[in-house]
Structures are given as structure tokens and as C-alpha cells.
Design a protein around this motif. Structure first.
Motif, PDB file in Angstrom:
ATOM      1  N   HIS A 117       0.857  -1.191   0.000  1.00 30.44           N
ATOM      2  CA  HIS A 117       0.000   0.000   0.000  1.00 30.44           C
ATOM      3  C   HIS A 117       0.898   1.248   0.000  1.00 30.44           C
ATOM      4  O   HIS A 117       2.125   1.123   0.151  1.00 30.44           O
ATOM      5  CB  HIS A 117      -0.975  -0.005   1.188  1.00 30.44           C
ATOM      6  CG  HIS A 117      -0.347  -0.275   2.519  1.00 30.44           C
ATOM      7  ND1 HIS A 117      -1.065  -0.287   3.692  1.00 30.44           N
ATOM      8  CD2 HIS A 117       0.943  -0.543   2.895  1.00 30.44           C
ATOM      9  CE1 HIS A 117      -0.269  -0.543   4.710  1.00 30.44           C
ATOM     10  NE2 HIS A 117       0.949  -0.695   4.248  1.00 30.44           N
TER      11      HIS A 117
ATOM     12  N   SER B 145       0.644   3.542   2.221  1.00 27.34           N
ATOM     13  CA  SER B 145       0.687   4.054   3.604  1.00 27.34           C
ATOM     14  C   SER B 145       2.102   4.234   4.175  1.00 27.34           C
ATOM     15  O   SER B 145       2.303   5.115   5.017  1.00 27.34           O
ATOM     16  CB  SER B 145      -0.141   3.139   4.508  1.00 27.34           C
ATOM     17  OG  SER B 145      -1.459   3.035   4.008  1.00 27.34           O
TER      18      SER B 145
ATOM     19  N   GLN C 275       3.274   7.658   4.738  1.00 25.17           N
ATOM     20  CA  GLN C 275       2.859   8.452   5.905  1.00 25.17           C
ATOM     21  C   GLN C 275       4.051   8.559   6.863  1.00 25.17           C
ATOM     22  O   GLN C 275       4.396   9.643   7.339  1.00 25.17           O
ATOM     23  CB  GLN C 275       1.726   7.746   6.660  1.00 25.17           C
ATOM     24  CG  GLN C 275       0.398   7.717   5.940  1.00 25.17           C
ATOM     25  CD  GLN C 275      -0.700   7.203   6.882  1.00 25.17           C
ATOM     26  OE1 GLN C 275      -0.606   7.328   8.108  1.00 25.17           O
ATOM     27  NE2 GLN C 275      -1.749   6.638   6.313  1.00 25.17           N
TER      28      GLN C 275
ATOM     29  N   ARG D  17       0.264  -6.750  -4.711  1.00 26.88           N
ATOM     30  CA  ARG D  17      -0.193  -7.824  -3.813  1.00 26.88           C
ATOM     31  C   ARG D  17      -0.291  -9.122  -4.593  1.00 26.88           C
ATOM     32  O   ARG D  17      -0.611  -9.104  -5.783  1.00 26.88           O
ATOM     33  CB  ARG D  17      -1.564  -7.482  -3.207  1.00 26.88           C
ATOM     34  CG  ARG D  17      -1.443  -6.373  -2.199  1.00 26.88           C
ATOM     35  CD  ARG D  17      -2.709  -6.121  -1.457  1.00 26.88           C
ATOM     36  NE  ARG D  17      -2.670  -4.768  -0.906  1.00 26.88           N
ATOM     37  CZ  ARG D  17      -3.647  -4.180  -0.257  1.00 26.88           C
ATOM     38  NH1 ARG D  17      -4.786  -4.837  -0.070  1.00 26.88           N
ATOM     39  NH2 ARG D  17      -3.524  -2.955   0.195  1.00 26.88           N
TER      40      ARG D  17
ATOM     41  N   GLN E 240      -2.785   3.382  -5.912  1.00 28.75           N
ATOM     42  CA  GLN E 240      -3.447   4.016  -4.765  1.00 28.75           C
ATOM     43  C   GLN E 240      -3.050   5.483  -4.669  1.00 28.75           C
ATOM     44  O   GLN E 240      -2.009   5.884  -5.184  1.00 28.75           O
ATOM     45  CB  GLN E 240      -3.019   3.338  -3.451  1.00 28.75           C
ATOM     46  CG  GLN E 240      -3.621   1.965  -3.231  1.00 28.75           C
ATOM     47  CD  GLN E 240      -3.316   1.420  -1.837  1.00 28.75           C
ATOM     48  OE1 GLN E 240      -2.354   1.839  -1.197  1.00 28.75           O
ATOM     49  NE2 GLN E 240      -4.139   0.494  -1.373  1.00 28.75           N
TER      50      GLN E 240
ATOM     51  N   GLU F 290      -2.613   7.786  -1.330  1.00 30.04           N
ATOM     52  CA  GLU F 290      -2.668   7.900   0.123  1.00 30.04           C
ATOM     53  C   GLU F 290      -2.847   9.372   0.460  1.00 30.04           C
ATOM     54  O   GLU F 290      -2.399  10.246  -0.277  1.00 30.04           O
ATOM     55  CB  GLU F 290      -1.314   7.413   0.685  1.00 30.04           C
ATOM     56  CG  GLU F 290      -1.256   7.256   2.157  1.00 30.04           C
ATOM     57  CD  GLU F 290      -1.911   5.955   2.591  1.00 30.04           C
ATOM     58  OE1 GLU F 290      -2.195   5.106   1.727  1.00 30.04           O
ATOM     59  OE2 GLU F 290      -2.147   5.800   3.804  1.00 30.04           O
TER      60      GLU F 290
ATOM     61  N   PHE G   5      -8.593  -0.306  10.755  1.00 29.01           N
ATOM     62  CA  PHE G   5      -7.227  -0.328  10.216  1.00 29.01           C
ATOM     63  C   PHE G   5      -6.303  -0.120  11.409  1.00 29.01           C
ATOM     64  O   PHE G   5      -6.622   0.697  12.299  1.00 29.01           O
ATOM     65  CB  PHE G   5      -7.014   0.786   9.181  1.00 29.01           C
ATOM     66  CG  PHE G   5      -7.928   0.659   7.983  1.00 29.01           C
ATOM     67  CD1 PHE G   5      -7.673  -0.261   6.986  1.00 29.01           C
ATOM     68  CD2 PHE G   5      -9.066   1.460   7.881  1.00 29.01           C
ATOM     69  CE1 PHE G   5      -8.534  -0.389   5.908  1.00 29.01           C
ATOM     70  CE2 PHE G   5      -9.925   1.337   6.803  1.00 29.01           C
ATOM     71  CZ  PHE G   5      -9.668   0.412   5.806  1.00 29.01           C
TER      72      PHE G   5
ATOM     73  N   PHE H  80      -3.677   1.478  11.786  1.00 32.42           N
ATOM     74  CA  PHE H  80      -3.001   2.776  11.878  1.00 32.42           C
ATOM     75  C   PHE H  80      -3.965   3.958  11.997  1.00 32.42           C
ATOM     76  O   PHE H  80      -3.528   5.116  11.923  1.00 32.42           O
ATOM     77  CB  PHE H  80      -2.037   2.967  10.694  1.00 32.42           C
ATOM     78  CG  PHE H  80      -2.577   2.432   9.383  1.00 32.42           C
ATOM     79  CD1 PHE H  80      -2.347   1.103   9.028  1.00 32.42           C
ATOM     80  CD2 PHE H  80      -3.308   3.236   8.533  1.00 32.42           C
ATOM     81  CE1 PHE H  80      -2.849   0.600   7.843  1.00 32.42           C
ATOM     82  CE2 PHE H  80      -3.804   2.734   7.340  1.00 32.42           C
ATOM     83  CZ  PHE H  80      -3.584   1.408   6.991  1.00 32.42           C
ATOM     84  N   THR H  81      -5.268   3.683  12.096  1.00 29.23           N
ATOM     85  CA  THR H  81      -6.234   4.770  12.320  1.00 29.23           C
ATOM     86  C   THR H  81      -7.177   4.396  13.459  1.00 29.23           C
ATOM     87  O   THR H  81      -7.499   3.222  13.662  1.00 29.23           O
ATOM     88  CB  THR H  81      -7.061   5.049  11.034  1.00 29.23           C
ATOM     89  OG1 THR H  81      -7.504   3.818  10.502  1.00 29.23           O
ATOM     90  CG2 THR H  81      -6.287   5.835  10.012  1.00 29.23           C
TER      91      THR H  81
ATOM     92  N   GLY I 187     -10.923   3.260   2.470  1.00 21.14           N
ATOM     93  CA  GLY I 187     -10.757   3.302   3.921  1.00 21.14           C
ATOM     94  C   GLY I 187     -10.086   4.593   4.344  1.00 21.14           C
ATOM     95  O   GLY I 187      -9.321   5.203   3.588  1.00 21.14           O
ATOM     96  N   ALA I 188     -10.359   4.979   5.586  1.00 20.13           N
ATOM     97  CA  ALA I 188      -9.782   6.221   6.104  1.00 20.13           C
ATOM     98  C   ALA I 188      -9.942   6.237   7.615  1.00 20.13           C
ATOM     99  O   ALA I 188     -10.483   5.290   8.210  1.00 20.13           O
ATOM    100  CB  ALA I 188     -10.486   7.420   5.464  1.00 20.13           C
TER     101      ALA I 188
ATOM    102  N   ALA J 203      -6.084  10.242   7.858  1.00 24.71           N
ATOM    103  CA  ALA J 203      -5.428   9.595   6.716  1.00 24.71           C
ATOM    104  C   ALA J 203      -6.476   8.856   5.905  1.00 24.71           C
ATOM    105  O   ALA J 203      -7.550   8.533   6.414  1.00 24.71           O
ATOM    106  CB  ALA J 203      -4.362   8.631   7.211  1.00 24.71           C
ATOM    107  N   PHE J 204      -6.155   8.649   4.661  1.00 23.77           N
ATOM    108  CA  PHE J 204      -7.055   7.850   3.806  1.00 23.77           C
ATOM    109  C   PHE J 204      -6.215   7.160   2.730  1.00 23.77           C
ATOM    110  O   PHE J 204      -5.091   7.583   2.423  1.00 23.77           O
ATOM    111  CB  PHE J 204      -8.144   8.726   3.156  1.00 23.77           C
ATOM    112  CG  PHE J 204      -7.608   9.919   2.399  1.00 23.77           C
ATOM    113  CD1 PHE J 204      -7.247   9.820   1.067  1.00 23.77           C
ATOM    114  CD2 PHE J 204      -7.480  11.152   3.039  1.00 23.77           C
ATOM    115  CE1 PHE J 204      -6.764  10.925   0.378  1.00 23.77           C
ATOM    116  CE2 PHE J 204      -7.002  12.268   2.350  1.00 23.77           C
ATOM    117  CZ  PHE J 204      -6.644  12.153   1.023  1.00 23.77           C
ATOM    118  N   GLY J 205      -6.758   6.086   2.187  1.00 23.57           N
ATOM    119  CA  GLY J 205      -6.047   5.371   1.127  1.00 23.57           C
ATOM    120  C   GLY J 205      -7.048   4.849   0.121  1.00 23.57           C
ATOM    121  O   GLY J 205      -7.874   3.997   0.427  1.00 23.57           O
TER     122      GLY J 205
HETATM  123  N1  DAH Z   1      -3.523   1.120   3.331  1.00 20.37           N
HETATM  124  C1  DAH Z   1      -4.874   0.624   3.303  1.00 20.37           C
HETATM  125  C2  DAH Z   1      -4.985  -0.495   2.295  1.00 20.37           C
HETATM  126  O1  DAH Z   1      -4.208  -0.532   1.394  1.00 20.37           O
HETATM  127  C3  DAH Z   1      -5.853   1.722   2.942  1.00 20.37           C
HETATM  128  C4  DAH Z   1      -5.979   2.766   3.979  1.00 20.37           C
HETATM  129  C5  DAH Z   1      -6.968   2.657   4.888  1.00 20.37           C
HETATM  130  C6  DAH Z   1      -5.088   3.798   4.035  1.00 20.37           C
HETATM  131  C7  DAH Z   1      -7.125   3.633   5.875  1.00 20.37           C
HETATM  132  C8  DAH Z   1      -5.211   4.773   5.021  1.00 20.37           C
HETATM  133  C9  DAH Z   1      -6.259   4.663   5.950  1.00 20.37           C
HETATM  134  O2  DAH Z   1      -4.402   5.812   5.151  1.00 20.37           O
HETATM  135  O3  DAH Z   1      -6.373   5.601   6.903  1.00 20.37           O
HETATM  136  O4  DAH Z   1      -5.856  -1.288   2.385  1.00 20.37           O
END
Ligand code: DAH
Length: 408
Positions: free
Chosen positions: A231, A233, A236, A257, A271, A273, A311, A313-314, A352-353, A375-377
Motif C-alpha cells: 500500500h 501508507s 505516511q 499484492r 493508490q 494515500e 485499520f 493505523f487509524t 478506507g480512512a 489519513a485515507f487510502g
Molecule cells: N492502506 C490501506 C490499504 O491498502 C488503505 C488505507 C486505509 C489507508 C485507511 C489509510 C487509511 O491511510 O487511513 O488497504
């Protein structure tokens, strides 16, 4: 000009009167030329009876030959010129043999023969020399012409366009630029620390199982394992390590993946991020920012929603969704029945976020009591498929021009 001289020679050889003769100063009337048509007559008729008169006569001929030779400057004039001098039936050398040598007196014959042999050797070698020069010259001019032939029709190269994925990246970047984010990019080969640990995913965390990671085959004794990032992420962490708050970045890029390819899975995908960290960022800033983005991207008519998710990290984590862009959120298809895209729910999950987990700040030496952020991805392939009604992710990687051309 050159051909005028050659033509005259040819006519002279054929016993016809010459019109013009090419002299060094231009065209000279033939009757002024001192060797004009002399080869058609026996030596006695020319008043030559003594051997010593022969040398000037042959010298004159040789001069005439040299002058003409310089003017044979292309293949066809060279051929005429060669035939005029060496032609077996009526070339000038044959005429000399027939008219001067054969009927010559005993006294003259030996010298005529000598002079004629010398002239022949000269004529033959010069004509061959000329042929080579013309050949080299023509190939030289031909290649020169090819290099600069402006009269040829031009090669029209079709101008390509950005791949749809790149266009969608650009759209997303523009939207976030407009609200103060900037772009950072990071390595596609990562360490487990950045891809997992620093994102609060320790070695035996079950989330790692979902990521079906590609690890690199490294030589024995390599300091640490390496993997293709699963990912975006990790950026970050890399960003927060380098910068102090406020941080507002997006990270577009490729991720990998070990998925089997099908209509919605690919082992490589894209992606973006997002990360915003500052001293007073609230959950409202977070939802407001995401809602702004979604409406800019899909149009102001869409509704948004978020639902609790998880997640590492959130905290809290959410799954962001939009009202179905195919059925307008009604859940039913235009021709009746349920909408196949949202399966009748009227909603589509987007990405997701969440608010950045305080544990993550510990890895980058931020003080979790002083900073907060979100954060979001998002999966770009999925967003592009939804926005443009594409039902197979594989078309992004097949590079079929018929597909690509639809998005100029
Ligand atoms: N890294 C996650 C994935 O690849 C997606 C993601 C979810 C990123 C929530 C984020 C987050 O920064 O806050 O599935």
C-alpha cells in the motif's frame, strides 16, 4: 552544354556535319575547330605526309578528348561519349584505324600505330576514371538528396494521450492541490518496518495475512527482508519522519499484492494515500475534506456516508461510501430489477480512512498530545472503474489501443 559537345562528337563519328563544338570558353562553331571531322579522311587528304606532322595532330585530338571528357558528367552523357570514342563500328579510334592507319604509307604507319596506341591507352583509362567518378558522384548526391528531401510527404506520428489511470491521478491531485495538499512519492520496494511495523502492524498481526505480500529474493546475509509495498501508507511514516506538522500530503503510486488476476483483482494496482496532521485537526475536518473530494470527483449530486471499520493505523477507522453513481442511489436498475453495481443497496464502498492512531505518532516522534490528523487510502483503479463504467480492472494493464483511445 556538356551534351552539345558529345552530340557533336557522335555526329562527327557518324560522318555528319557538326553544328557546335564545346571549347573551354563555351560553344565554338564547328567549322572553327581544327580537328573537326578530320578522322573521317585519310592522312593524305589532310596534307600529312611526314611522320613529324603526326604528333601535333594526335595532341590536338587528345586535347579535344580531354575537354569533352570533363563534360561527360552523368551516366547517359558518359555512355554517348564512350561510344563516340571507343564505339567498335564508328568510334573515333576505329575511324583513325580505318582512315589513318590502314591506308598510311610505310613511312607513316609505324608512328601512326604508336600514336594511336598511346591515344587509346589514354582514352580508355580516362573513360574508366570518369565512370568511377560519375558513379561515386551519383551515389553521393543520391544519399545527400535522401537526407534532405523536403519534397517527401512527412511521417505523421499519432499523438498519444495519458492512460486513464494517469488521468485519474491527475484529477485527484488537482482536487487536493486546490485545498492545500502537496504530492510526495516514495519507493515501491519497502522494508517491513515502513510497510507494517511503523504503521502499527507488528509481525504477528493478522492484518498482514490480508496483504499477500511479494518478498524479494535476497542473497543470504542481507541485512533485512525487502518487499514490494502492499500500500502507499508507508509514505505516511517517511513523510512524518522528515517533516514537522503541519503536514498535508497525498501519495500517488503503484502497489503490489499476490492476488490472482480477475475482473476486480490485479497483482499490481494504484493508490493515492492522504495524510493531514496538525495541532488541531478534528473529525469534522476529516469528513468535510473527504466529502469535498468525493463531490469534486463524482459530481455534486452524490451523497456520502461513512461506516465504522478497522485499520491498525487509524482510530477510529471508517469505510467511506457514495450513493451509487449508476442507479442514483435508488438501488434499482433503469430497466427494472436491482442495480447490479450496488446490488440494490444504493451505496458503493469507496475507500478506507480514519483519524491517525496515536500509536503511529510514537514511531515518528510526534507528540500525540499535541497533534492530531487523518489519513485515507483510495484504490485508483476502483475509482476509475466506477467513474467511467469499466467492469474489468485488467483492461488497465492490457494496453489495448482500442480501449485507451476511448479516453483521449
Ligand atoms: N492502506 C490501506 C490499504 O491498502 C488503505 C488505507 C486505509 C489507508 C485507511 C489509510 C487509511 O491511510 O487511513 O488497504
Amino acid at each position: 552544354m556538356a551534351q552539345g559537345g558529345v552530340c557533336d562528337l557522335v555526329r562527327a563519328a557518324a560522318g555528319q556535319p557538326c553544328g557546335f563544338w564545346l571549347g573551354s570558353g563555351g560553344l565554338i562553331p564547328a567549322h572553327e575547330h581544327n580537328v573537326e571531322n578530320k578522322t573521317g579522311l585519310p592522312l593524305v587528304h589532310l596534307g600529312i605526309t611526314r611522320p613529324e606532322d603526326l604528333a601535333p595532330l594526335f595532341a590536338d585530338l587528345r586535347g579535344r578528348f580531354d575537354e569533352e571528357c570533363a563534360c561527360a558528367c552523368d551516366e547517359s552523357s558518359w555512355k554517348q561519349f564512350r561510344d563516340a570514342w571507343l564505339g567498335r563500328k564508328s568510334g573515333l579510334l576505329t575511324q583513325i584505324t580505318d582512315n589513318w592507319l590502314k591506308p598510311a604509307t610505310q613511312e607513316l604507319k609505324r608512328v601512326v600505330g604508336q600514336e594511336l596506341n598511346q591515344l587509346r591507352a589514354h582514352v580508355e583509362s580516362k573513360i574508366e576514371e570518369r565512370r568511377k567518378a560519375i558513379e561515386a558522384g551519383t551515389s553521393k548526391t543520391a544519399s545527400a538528396r535522401e537526407r534532405v528531401d523536403l519534397s517527401l510527404p512527412g511521417v505523421i506520428r499519432t499523438i498519444g494521450s495519458h492512460h486513464l489511470i494517469r488521468q485519474v491521478f491527475q484529477q485527484i491531485e488537482d482536487i487536493f492541490f486546490s485545498i492545500g495538499f502537496s504530492v510526495v512519492e516514495g519507493p515501491e520496494i519497502e522494508t517491513p518496518y515502513y510497510n507494517f511495523e511503523a504503521l502499527n502492524i507488528p509481525e504477528f498481526h493478522p492484518v498482514r495475512d490480508d496483504m499477500d505480500t511479494f518478498y524479494l529474493d535476497l542473497p543470504k546475509g542481507a541485512p533485512q527482508p525487502l518487499l514490494l509495498r502492499t500500500h502507499t501508507s508507508p509514505m505516511q511514516i517517511r513523510t512524518m519522519e522528515k517533516r514537522q506538522p503541519p503536514v498535508r500530503v497525498i501519495v500517488p503510486g503503484k502497489v503490489y499484492r499476490r492476488d490472482n488476476p480477475d475482473a476486480t483483482h490485479s497483482f499490481i494496482f494504484h493508490q493515492v494515500e492522504g495524510l493531514a496532521v496538525d495541532s488541531d485537526i478534528t473529525f469534522c475536518d476529516f469528513t468535510g475534506t473527504i466529502e469535498y473530494f468525493v463531490k469534486q470527483f463524482f459530481g455534486p449530486g452524490v451523497k456520502t456516508r461513512f461506516r465504522p471499520s478497522y485499520f491498525p493505523f487509524t482510530e477510529p477507522s471508517v469505510e467511506f461510501g457514495v450513493s451509487c453513481i449508476f442507479c442514483g442511489g435508488s438501488g434499482s436498475a433503469a430497466g427494472g430489477g436491482t442495480c447490479s453495481k450496488c446490488k440494490g443497496s444504493g451505496w458503493i464502498e469507496l475507500f478506507g480512512a480514519g483519524m491517525v492512531d496515536p500509536a503511529v505518532y510514537g514511531f515518528v516522534k510526534y507528540d500525540p498530545k499535541k497533534v492530531s490528523g487523518f489519513a485515507f487510502g483510495m484504490g485508483i483503479d476502483r475509482l476509475a472503474m466506477l467513474k467511467y463504467g469499466i467492469d474489468d480492472i485488467q483492461v488497465f494493464f492490457q494496453n489495448d489501443a482500442r480501449f485507451l483511445r476511448q479516453f483521449p
